[in-house]
Write a protein that holds these residues in place. Sequence first.
Motif, PDB file in Angstrom:
ATOM      1  N   ARG A   1       0.918  -1.326   0.015  1.00  0.00           N
ATOM      2  CA  ARG A   1      -0.020   0.048   0.037  1.00  0.00           C
ATOM      3  C   ARG A   1       1.026   1.054   0.053  1.00  0.00           C
TER       4      ARG A   1
ATOM      5  N   ARG B   1       1.245   3.931  -3.192  1.00  0.00           N
ATOM      6  CA  ARG B   1       0.940   5.201  -2.413  1.00  0.00           C
ATOM      7  C   ARG B   1      -0.672   5.453  -1.803  1.00  0.00           C
ATOM      8  N   HIS B   2      -1.307   4.276  -1.541  1.00  0.00           N
ATOM      9  CA  HIS B   2      -2.571   4.344  -0.912  1.00  0.00           C
ATOM     10  C   HIS B   2      -2.128   4.487   0.596  1.00  0.00           C
TER      11      HIS B   2
ATOM     12  N   VAL C   1      -2.602  -1.331  -9.941  1.00  0.00           N
ATOM     13  CA  VAL C   1      -2.634  -2.524  -8.924  1.00  0.00           C
ATOM     14  C   VAL C   1      -4.045  -3.230  -9.031  1.00  0.00           C
ATOM     15  N   VAL C   2      -3.679  -4.518  -8.401  1.00  0.00           N
ATOM     16  CA  VAL C   2      -4.831  -5.590  -8.149  1.00  0.00           C
ATOM     17  C   VAL C   2      -4.826  -5.675  -6.497  1.00  0.00           C
ATOM     18  N   LEU C   3      -6.101  -5.516  -6.129  1.00  0.00           N
ATOM     19  CA  LEU C   3      -6.181  -5.531  -4.805  1.00  0.00           C
ATOM     20  C   LEU C   3      -7.066  -6.740  -4.292  1.00  0.00           C
TER      21      LEU C   3
ATOM     22  N   GLU D   1      -9.524  -6.530  -2.052  1.00  0.00           N
ATOM     23  CA  GLU D   1     -10.655  -5.986  -2.158  1.00  0.00           C
ATOM     24  C   GLU D   1     -11.851  -6.673  -2.994  1.00  0.00           C
TER      25      GLU D   1
END
Lengths: 332, 406
Positions: free
Chosen positions: B53, B57-58, B87-89, B91
């Motif tokens: 993260r 830059r989350h 990104v691949v998250l 969530e």
Amino acid sequence: MKPAVTFSLLLILVIALSLVNLVYGGVSIPFERLLDILAHQGDGVDSIILWDIRLPRAIATILGGAILSVSGLLLQVYFRNPVVGPFILGISSGATLMVSLVMLTTLFLKLPFHSPYITTAFGMVGSFLVVAVVVAVASRVKSGITLLIVGLMVGYMCHSVTSILMAFAEKQQIKGFVLWQLGSFNGFKWDEIGLLFMAGVPLMIMAYGLSKPLNALLLGEDYALSMGIDVRKTRMALLFVACALAGLITALAGPVAFIGLAVPHMARMIFATSDNRILIPGVILTGALVTSLCDLVARNLLSPVELPLSAITAFFGAPVVISLLMKRRVKL
Amino acid sequence: MTVERGDNILEISSLSIGYDNTTVVSGIDLHFKRGQLVCILGPNGAGKTTLLRVLSRHLKPISGKIVLKGRELSSYTQLELARVMAVVLTERVAPPLFSVYQFVALGRYPYTDFLGRLKPDDDKAVQDALALVGADMLSQRDFQGLSDGERQKVLLARALCQGPEVLILDEPTAHLDLKHRLEVMGILRNLTRERGILVIASLHDVDVAAKVADVVVMVKDGKITEWGPPEEVLKAKKVESLYELENAVFSSKLGTLELPAKGQGPQVFVVGGNGEGAGVMRLLAKKGFKVSTGVLFKNDLDYFVARALGANILSQEPSGSISRDMLLRAEKLLSNCLFLVDALPVGIEAFKGNQRLVERARELGIEVVSKDVDLLNLEHLIKDASRVTFKPRLCTAKEARNDFFD
């Protein structure tokens, strides 16, 4: 069906329904006569009915329905929750409270100008205040149920203050307020229509301008951020437009239930998409259509008694929410 | 597109990461090149996701420096960053009423006009991305109706059509079945080779990391304990301490984890070689037998499996044939065994010597079982064993190791 075809069909239906709304009512105006009055404003009784009552009402209904629906759509994307709307989140109640301050108390009698501007401004302030509370809670709690309950509770608090104000108000003021509180597009004056138009249309255009980031927000904040969106700014803009729209219409027409919640779902079904570039014009037309239909029913179902608009919208809107929950399309 | 190799696309120096004022991992110094597949390993809660993260830059770092393509990460605008990094998250996203194509096209966000209209270039990028992950067949399907594996591929395609030079994935294989897990890792590896993308993924499976990663980073106890090529980093002891494994042994030769099971009771002798005995030994170890095996050359697959399983092994350096000396020692071991499994490879000269062990077992009256016989049905063999009590028990990795190195 291509969206353009659907848009045209909806537009034709809205116009047709509005014409019915102009013609049909306590006093029927034949269609040829209607065109005649619209073309050259006469001074007969039917001309007065049309120009001072039915035409403003039809226009207000169209604009009001569109505004409520856009507001509801924006809120549903913002909270990523399909069962929110201006009424459910207590936004309408906040607006009501602030409007009641104007209508029921003498606090603002000394101001040099008066409604509709002052009422509208207060309605908007009320809706912003409620949303500030709901957003503050939503940032701490992720659960959709909590969010709805907070919205309801804030709504109740606003109601209780409103009813205390009513207890102290004078009878004459109460009568006007109660009528307003039922929610109606009746009695719109042309300057109010002007206000609705001048504020509502730019706000809806702003909403359309937000449709690209809105689409990205469907994937959640983290993905939206990774796609290059300034999430904070977008959210602020989104919330500003949604609240301003809800506050505007509530101040002028009173709280109208369920349009903001149910219409976005109807539009999604009609257009079979979640793409907000299609949905925003989609809900504008669907909202205008549904609200015009509800108003037609409210005016004529038990004529000459006119039913409150919210009674009709809630009667059709609540089952929409229930069916959404039953279909399990909605996760709370 | 020419793939520039050699330059560091991402450099991280004295980075500390965490939430609010709680530091999760500190003193991070890493640098990665284009075209590398980086796997971040570590136990749950070690800070793998936090690290990712911060890189995407989350999350703001607590202190330290991250340089992406020669520029500080914090100096990028959100849009500039979106054109370099995707990104691949973890969530779960499932927006209703989206076709796969529409969903993937959202990845073109940083390139489209203010209404997000797709130009021919964009359409091509979407189709390329779908083809690259092998999801072109899905393009008209409803996104919500996809299986977990299909969804993961589509999420990957969305990230790819963002045209990233750095791709960050949080647990890309979680919740996937074996087929899709391998497929996803295969796609990631192709991306690094063919497109020169730097792929950084957090992973749970050490064995997968050992096989696909160019670089592994081990995160534990608030720091990067090791990082480098898996061939150097993924040594048995390091992996076992990373995950605090007590019941499993990591074999760097096999690139996989084995569960050494040292049965308290029945000893079984496996005569194998040339990889023929590996499966039998795993089965026996699983059932709680104490396995002895021999005589094996030290370059045999059976040898590595036996080591990882904590078996008694008689082994010798690879040479022409089995030594007499070893065979004699094997015969001694044999006399304590309940039965012998004959998994001798057929027709290989070098293992001929082991045939002697099978014959010896017969002479001693020890049952000889062919490995083709239904080994899963071992109960009758155990019942016959009145001289032993059967108490299966897992031994610790430490015990297993001590056993080999005695």
